[in-house]
Design an enzyme around this catalytic site. Structure first.
Site, PDB file in Angstrom:
ATOM      1  N   GLU A 146       0.829  -1.218   0.000  1.00  0.00           N
ATOM      2  CA  GLU A 146       0.000   0.000   0.000  1.00  0.00           C
ATOM      3  C   GLU A 146       0.863   1.268   0.000  1.00  0.00           C
ATOM      4  O   GLU A 146       0.846   2.056   0.953  1.00  0.00           O
ATOM      5  CB  GLU A 146      -0.973   0.000   1.182  1.00  0.00           C
ATOM      6  CG  GLU A 146      -2.024  -1.085   1.067  1.00  0.00           C
ATOM      7  CD  GLU A 146      -3.113  -0.971   2.124  1.00  0.00           C
ATOM      8  OE1 GLU A 146      -2.896  -0.321   3.164  1.00  0.00           O
ATOM      9  OE2 GLU A 146      -4.196  -1.536   1.896  1.00  0.00           O
ATOM     10  N   GLU A 303      -6.206  -7.969  -0.378  1.00  0.00           N
ATOM     11  CA  GLU A 303      -6.658  -7.976   1.019  1.00  0.00           C
ATOM     12  C   GLU A 303      -8.124  -7.565   1.091  1.00  0.00           C
ATOM     13  O   GLU A 303      -8.536  -6.641   0.404  1.00  0.00           O
ATOM     14  CB  GLU A 303      -5.915  -6.927   1.860  1.00  0.00           C
ATOM     15  CG  GLU A 303      -4.446  -7.109   2.035  1.00  0.00           C
ATOM     16  CD  GLU A 303      -3.848  -5.953   2.855  1.00  0.00           C
ATOM     17  OE1 GLU A 303      -4.600  -5.197   3.504  1.00  0.00           O
ATOM     18  OE2 GLU A 303      -2.623  -5.796   2.814  1.00  0.00           O
TER      19      GLU A 303
HETATM   20  C1  GLA Z   1      -4.042  -2.473   5.010  1.00  0.00           C
HETATM   21  C2  GLA Z   1      -2.651  -3.031   5.152  1.00  0.00           C
HETATM   22  C3  GLA Z   1      -2.581  -4.220   6.054  1.00  0.00           C
HETATM   23  C4  GLA Z   1      -3.437  -3.985   7.277  1.00  0.00           C
HETATM   24  C5  GLA Z   1      -4.839  -3.712   6.856  1.00  0.00           C
HETATM   25  C6  GLA Z   1      -5.787  -3.522   8.006  1.00  0.00           C
HETATM   26  O1  GLA Z   1      -4.761  -3.028   3.994  1.00  0.00           O
HETATM   27  O2  GLA Z   1      -2.097  -3.370   3.907  1.00  0.00           O
HETATM   28  O3  GLA Z   1      -1.223  -4.399   6.428  1.00  0.00           O
HETATM   29  O4  GLA Z   1      -2.932  -2.882   7.974  1.00  0.00           O
HETATM   30  O5  GLA Z   1      -4.854  -2.515   6.110  1.00  0.00           O
HETATM   31  O6  GLA Z   1      -7.101  -3.292   7.575  1.00  0.00           O
END
Ligand code: GLA
Ligand code: GLA
Length: 642
Positions: A146, A303
């Site tokens: 991210e 995710e």
């Molecule tokens: C993001 C991050 C993860 C985690 C999630 C929690 O997507 O990539 O590492 O912190 O948020 O929702």
């Protein structure tokens, strides 16, 4: 992409004693997991002191996966520099707009323009790639994590120098920059490049051109970091695809179009926002965006959550069946992989209250049963992999426009371009029509209808692109406060919206933001915004009580261009969108009651799957174009082949 649906999540074995690893992998197999992301936050254990590497434990992680037939999205661990980094190089830590340097102790603690960060990140990347280049578990590079989630903009001196270099490469001369920024206003004329700063905190409003270019520069700096890692990986492991998980639709600091152009496959993360009345429609927006970013090809959901997250004011746990509906909705909209953050719920650390595939309470739980059932279901849906969603409708989205409109001095703060785009998308969702998102300068041929809910800024070529689409027979619907400024956030003069007066057959002399609803002749209403517009060649389809135009239609070339001068309420907007869909002959793949999501994925050879997801508490009958009907029970979802 694989010929099965990838299924799994982030596995962070370093959070657990090694004795649990075998159990983890055994449970993964039980749940149908065939893919995990590993190493995402492992930098501090892989390089415990600067230049000292320890891969022994990670070798065992990778070997265990290979032995179990589970493929790895192998991360470069660069999203979280270890404490030694901030300790040794405090000048490489990020600085906020007030000049405050942030400390290590969380994640993404680095300045994106820091050469020291880049050097250390590339060194650990090289170590990881060299060690695992031939490892049988390696399937995909998961670069960083991210980008820009927490450090999208840094205002330090290093960033200031990089910003000036970026400006010099974009503007032929300082005079061109002064002209673009309108620096004659408030005595901001720059006589030397060295005088230019990032838009740090100032006594009053920042210069709009400066803040817009800084947003562009900051996004480009993150893309450059990705490209630097990717190029190194390509050199060391040619043939292994690379991605980074975007936050498409949720986080607007990074230009997703620019990132997507550099990815071998688009991957993204999505989390439900509990405060939204229908969070599954926001999910559909993000999924449609991810698919569009990947040019319509299958993408990877890197995710989402099995249940609650831990970063909202109230973290709602998912209702029974919701996890499955969410996952199948992503699959329906083109995902070839369904993954979660994370595999095993953490016992400690900042995200210990975040749900996971394996909850704190263990396997005798709703979450575990649903996770295992979903794994089995996805294994049976491998025929879906590789198929595509065809959309006749596109919504134009541009980060530069969002950033420009983010400048605090606007006619009204109540027009939020992202929420407006999502609201129009939601109207299509409710009508059962799947749409793509498109860049204003992207290829629009192939669409029947292009919606422009909120495109305050448009370049000359973007403006011409929409005109060309309509001239060739397309239908468009343009929302208020669109086509207003050029790419430097300078007003297009001579009557709004300067980019599209001819196309729309309308000229606007003044905006009248509203503090309450306004009634329309049709019986509908608008809010937040109205305009005094004159139809020059357009036909007026709806008016305010004063008789001034609220909705217009202009025949243009072989197509038609509709315009709205107010922010219509949801019902009135649904009516106008239904009308333009009918005019463009854009239809849903099946008819279904409200709250039932229906999307089709098709292979080029004609094999296809109709996804019907019932988000309501009532059983629903879904009828396809051919007249066949199926019942989808309350809260259930069905995937119908053919
Ligand atoms: C993001 C991050 C993860 C985690 C999630 C929690 O997507 O990539 O590492 O912190 O948020 O929702
Ligand atoms: C003050 C200032 C002007 C201008 C106006 C805007 O009066 O003196 O320069 O900024 O506000 O309302």
């Amino acid at each position: 992409m694989p010929d099965v649906i990838a299924y799994g999540g982030d596995w962070n074995p370093e959070q657990w004693p090694e004795e649990t690893w075998e159990q983890d992998v055994a449970l993964m197999r039980e749940a149908g997991v065939n893919r995990v992301s590993v190493g995402v936050f492992s930098w501090a254990l892989l390089e415990p002191a600067e230049g000292v590497f320890d891969f022994g434990w990670f070798d065992r992680v990778m070997d265990l996966l290979a032995a179990s037939g589970i493929a790895a999205n192998l991360a470069t661990p660069t999203a979280s520099p270890p404490p030694w980094f901030g300790d040794a190089y405090p000048e490489a830590l990020p600085v906020d707009s007030g000049g405050r340097r942030l400390h290590h102790g969380s994640r993404q603690g680095f300045c994106p323009s820091s050469p020291i960060y880049r050097e250390k990140a590339l060194r650990v990347t090289e170590q990881v790639a060299t060690r695992y280049r031939d490892h049988p578990a390696l399937a995909l590079w998961h670069v960083h994590n991210e980008y820009g989630c927490h450090n999208a903009r840094c205002y330090c001196d290093t960033s200031a120098a990089a910003f000036r270099a970026w400006l010099r490469s974009h503007y032929a001369s300082l005079e061109a920059l002064n002209d673009a920024w309108g620096s004659a206003f408030w005595s901001q004329h720059y006589g030397e490049w060295a005088q230019i700063l990032p838009p740090r905190d100032t006594p009053s409003l920042p210069n709009p051109g400066q803040q817009l270019d800084f947003r562009r520069f900051s996004s480009d700096a993150l893309v450059e970091l990705y490209v630097a890692e990717r190029d190194l990986l390509r050199e060391l492991t040619p043939g292994v695809p690379a991605t980074t998980n975007l936050m498409a639709g949720a986080h607007w600091d990074m230009d997703c179009w620019a990132f997507a152009a550099e990815l071998d496959v688009v991957s993204t993360d999505h989390y439900l926002i509990g405060a939204r009345a229908e969070p599954h429609i926001d999910l559909a927006f993000a999924a449609d965006y991810a698919r569009s970013l990947n040019g319509g090809r299958p993408w990877l959901l890197m995710e989402h959550s099995t249940s609650a997250v831990n970063w909202q004011p109230r973290n709602r746990a998912k209702a029974p069946g919701e996890l499955r509906r969410n996952s199948l909705a992503h699959l329906a909209r083109g995902a070839d992989g369904i993954m979660f953050f994370q595999w095993r719920a953490s016992r400690a650390g900042a995200e210990k209250w975040h749900s996971a595939m394996l909850p704190h309470a263990g396997v005798n739980t709703k979450v575990w049963r649903e996770v295992s059932a979903l794994g089995a279901e996805l294994a049976g849906l491998s025929e879906v992999a590789g198929s595509r969603v065809k959309a006749d409708v596109a919504i134009l989205i541009d980060h530069s426009s969002v950033w420009a409109q983010d400048h605090p001095a606007q006619p009204s703060s109540e027009l939020d371009p992202v929420e407006e785009a999502k609201r129009w998308h939601a109207a299509l969702w409710r009508a059962g029509i799947t749409c793509d998102l498109a860049h204003p300068e992207g290829d629009l041929t192939g669409y029947r209808l292009v919606l422009v809910p909120a495109l305050y800024l448009v370049s000359d070529s973007g403006a011409a692109n929409l005109e060309g689409f309509v001239r060739a027979g397309g239908v468009t619907l343009v929302g208020p406060y669109s086509g207003i400024v050029d790419e430097h956030d300078r007003v297009r003069l001579g009557g709004y919206p300067g980019a599209w007066r001819d196309l729309l057959g309308v000229t606007v002399e003044e905006f009248f933001p509203l503090d309450g609803p306004i009634r329309l002749a049709s019986g509908g209403s608008g809010s937040a915004w109205s305009e005094v517009a004159h139809a020059t060649s357009a036909k007026v389809l709806d008016t305010y009580a004063t008789g001034e135009p609220a909705w217009t239609r202009n025949a243009w070339g072989d197509g038609a261009a509709h315009y709205l001068t107010t922010r219509l309420d949801d019902d009135a907007l649904a009516g106008v969108i239904a009308a333009v869909c009918a005019e463009a002959e854009a239809r849903p793949p099946a008819t279904s009651p409200p709250g039932v999501e229906v999307v089709r994925r098709s292979h080029p050879d004609g094999r296809s799957h109709l996804f019907a997801i019932n988000h309501t508490a009532e059983d629903a009958v879904v009828t396809s174009a051919s007249g066949a009907s199926v019942t989808v029970a309350a809260g259930d979802a069905r995937v119908i082949a053919g």
